[in-house]
Design a protein around this motif. Sequence first.
Motif, mmCIF file in Angstrom:
data_model
loop_
_atom_site.group_PDB
_atom_site.id
_atom_site.type_symbol
_atom_site.label_atom_id
_atom_site.label_comp_id
_atom_site.label_asym_id
_atom_site.label_seq_id
_atom_site.Cartn_x
_atom_site.Cartn_y
_atom_site.Cartn_z
ATOM 1 N N PHE A 1 -5.276 -2.075 6.603
ATOM 2 C CA PHE A 1 -5.129 -0.955 5.681
ATOM 3 C C PHE A 1 -4.797 -1.448 4.279
ATOM 4 N N VAL A 2 -3.847 -2.365 4.161
ATOM 5 C CA VAL A 2 -3.429 -2.857 2.846
ATOM 6 C C VAL A 2 -4.596 -3.522 2.125
ATOM 7 N N ALA A 3 -5.383 -4.279 2.856
ATOM 8 C CA ALA A 3 -6.528 -4.948 2.243
ATOM 9 C C ALA A 3 -7.590 -3.946 1.813
ATOM 10 N N GLU A 4 -7.855 -2.935 2.660
ATOM 11 C CA GLU A 4 -8.873 -1.932 2.352
ATOM 12 C C GLU A 4 -8.484 -1.115 1.128
ATOM 13 N N ASN B 1 7.724 -6.790 5.356
ATOM 14 C CA ASN B 1 8.023 -8.201 5.158
ATOM 15 C C ASN B 1 7.394 -8.682 3.851
ATOM 16 N N ASP B 2 7.723 -9.906 3.481
ATOM 17 C CA ASP B 2 7.262 -10.433 2.196
ATOM 18 C C ASP B 2 5.739 -10.447 2.090
ATOM 19 N N ASN B 3 5.060 -10.820 3.158
ATOM 20 C CA ASN B 3 3.598 -10.891 3.127
ATOM 21 C C ASN B 3 2.978 -9.514 2.935
ATOM 22 N N GLN B 4 3.559 -8.489 3.613
ATOM 23 C CA GLN B 4 3.037 -7.133 3.453
ATOM 24 C C GLN B 4 3.238 -6.637 2.025
ATOM 25 N N MET B 5 4.392 -6.939 1.447
ATOM 26 C CA MET B 5 4.664 -6.497 0.090
ATOM 27 C C MET B 5 3.742 -7.184 -0.913
ATOM 28 N N TYR C 1 14.349 4.741 2.550
ATOM 29 C CA TYR C 1 15.316 4.011 3.373
ATOM 30 C C TYR C 1 14.656 2.990 4.295
ATOM 31 N N SER C 2 13.447 2.542 3.969
ATOM 32 C CA SER C 2 12.779 1.630 4.895
ATOM 33 C C SER C 2 12.387 0.305 4.270
ATOM 34 N N VAL C 3 12.324 0.234 2.966
ATOM 35 C CA VAL C 3 11.819 -0.977 2.328
ATOM 36 C C VAL C 3 12.805 -1.457 1.266
ATOM 37 N N SER C 4 13.230 -2.659 1.356
ATOM 38 C CA SER C 4 14.091 -3.261 0.349
ATOM 39 C C SER C 4 13.228 -4.123 -0.563
ATOM 40 N N ILE C 5 13.134 -3.712 -1.818
ATOM 41 C CA ILE C 5 12.239 -4.388 -2.756
ATOM 42 C C ILE C 5 13.052 -4.963 -3.911
ATOM 43 N N GLY C 6 12.855 -6.197 -4.173
ATOM 44 C CA GLY C 6 13.521 -6.835 -5.294
ATOM 45 C C GLY C 6 12.581 -7.010 -6.467
ATOM 46 N N HIS C 7 13.134 -7.519 -7.557
ATOM 47 C CA HIS C 7 12.349 -7.702 -8.776
ATOM 48 C C HIS C 7 11.162 -8.641 -8.524
ATOM 49 N N GLN C 8 11.394 -9.718 -7.759
ATOM 50 C CA GLN C 8 10.350 -10.709 -7.546
ATOM 51 C C GLN C 8 9.190 -10.155 -6.721
#
Length: 580
Positions: free
Chosen positions: A346-349, A370-374, A396-403
């Motif tokens: 899905f992400v690629a499409e 995970n990092d790869n999905q992000m 409440y499901s994804v922790s996203i940082g600046h990087q």
Amino acid sequence: MRLYGDKSKCPFDHPLEMSEKMLQRCGGVPLAILTMASLLDDKAREDWSKVYDSIGFEHRKNQVVDNTRKILLFSYYDLPYYLRPCLLYLSIYPEDYTIYKDTLIWKWVGEGFIEEEQGIGQYELGERYFSELVNRSMIQPVWGSYGSCFLIGCRVHDLVLDMICLLSNEENFVRVWDVNDQRISYQINARRLAIQRRVLEKDDYLANMCTQQLRSFSVTQCDVHVMPSLSSFEALRVLDMEDCSSIADGIYHLGHLGSLIHLRFLGLRNMPIDKLPEEIGNLKFLQTLDLESTGIEELPQSFGLLRQLKCLHFKVREVTVGMHLLGNLTSLEKLLLVFDTWSPEFVAELGKLTMLRNLNLFSFDGRVLNDNQMKALVKSLVKLQKIEVLGIDFLYSVSIGHQDWEGYVPPRQLRELSLRTESNILPAWISPSLIPKVTSLSLMLKEVKARDMEILGSFPELITLWLSDQGFGNSQDFLPDVVGELFPKLRYFCTPAPLRFLQGAMPSLESLEYTYLQVNQLKRDRIFVFEFGSWENLHSLQKVKATIRPDAAHENEAVVALELVANQHPNRPNLTVNIW
């Protein structure tokens, strides 16, 4: 007010005598006054008397309703030719029904009411048509949340609906069969049939109806266990079944769907349907597919053949089945997906949908990317350079940082952004220098620093701002003070914690909302620390809403404190307090 925006802006040469004559004929009816003002808005003042004479008012005092109808009818014939069918089309909806703008515009597109113009998309043109009908007071706007700053739909006033139903019937534009009609002719001359709020009898009456010439078939709030076979519709462009139910086997089956080869719009919102047939791939001209709030959980292989599809609404448990075909739909302009789990396919499409203007992804499964999905998501988003509306809502499901956003540069035309994830800090790309046209921001952050507030306050076109933390207002230091010369156009502000508004801050703010205030944390040395006294610096404030997490010992104190400050404000803003 309607003509000039403010009484103080009324010009010296305003034709006062003619205005008073017109007001008298409006009889104090708000609809008549608004419609008349809208009618005169683009007319030269020397033509006002001609308009008055052309309407042909009754001169008896008991003819107020008739006069209103004449104003409405004159306003209809004053519409540009391209707006008339758009207005008449609203007769397919029941009385007092909320008509969502997005769905309506895609129906207009499917009906062929909106011709393509070079450099302007059909949906964008439809938005202009919709706004023009609102500005002419022919439809009543329905505002969404965010303090009535965004137009999400409309309703049709009873008198306007009566008029357009009469005109539609006379012109064989739409034939409406509602709860008041006992029977309808087997032979329908109109090209459009709308069935409203009916329990259809088991007498095959509808099944025997002649439907070969119908271009549009709409069913709203009905029982659909007796319906004509879809194979009987030979020229159908729009099929919309909304808010319907079935008392037969509980499920409505889309048999013969593939025979509707001319179909442009297929709406199945809130329908008892659990399967999309494989033959949907035959619908080569389909532009809109709305599967929201159905029981459908997977897409057939033929879904990838819908190369003309421009709008897709879909709620699915797993973004796996059928999603590997998403990249084939290269004409998609709007995509709304509600799902529980991801898939790499899905992400690629997603990155192949380069025509997307509006993308909303919702997930509430409680899992973390995970990092790869992000990284894959950011890689796909980089390719979507026509995006104007972007919503990433993984509450409440994804922790996203600046990087995690490294390498992402948003398109400059971005207008609305909703980023509701557990983000630690404000991403660097959320900047007025990169996305200067943003009018709406919805952000979830663990903390907002003074520098962040300065950045947010520098967006020149920002109208709404929704801020939240992950702790429902647990942090007293979540927000810094709001200083002057920031947020010049902001009209709605939502915050999870109290804060101070300094002199000159948010000069246009009309609506202020507090979410999930913790009463026990608003106490210091047994005194309520509400920074509500700084409301006095919000000179345009009209509405305040506060949701309080209760503390039995101090709940009433909090409410009294809010009421006191609201009553002391010069504007006496409307106050709503909810206990959460």
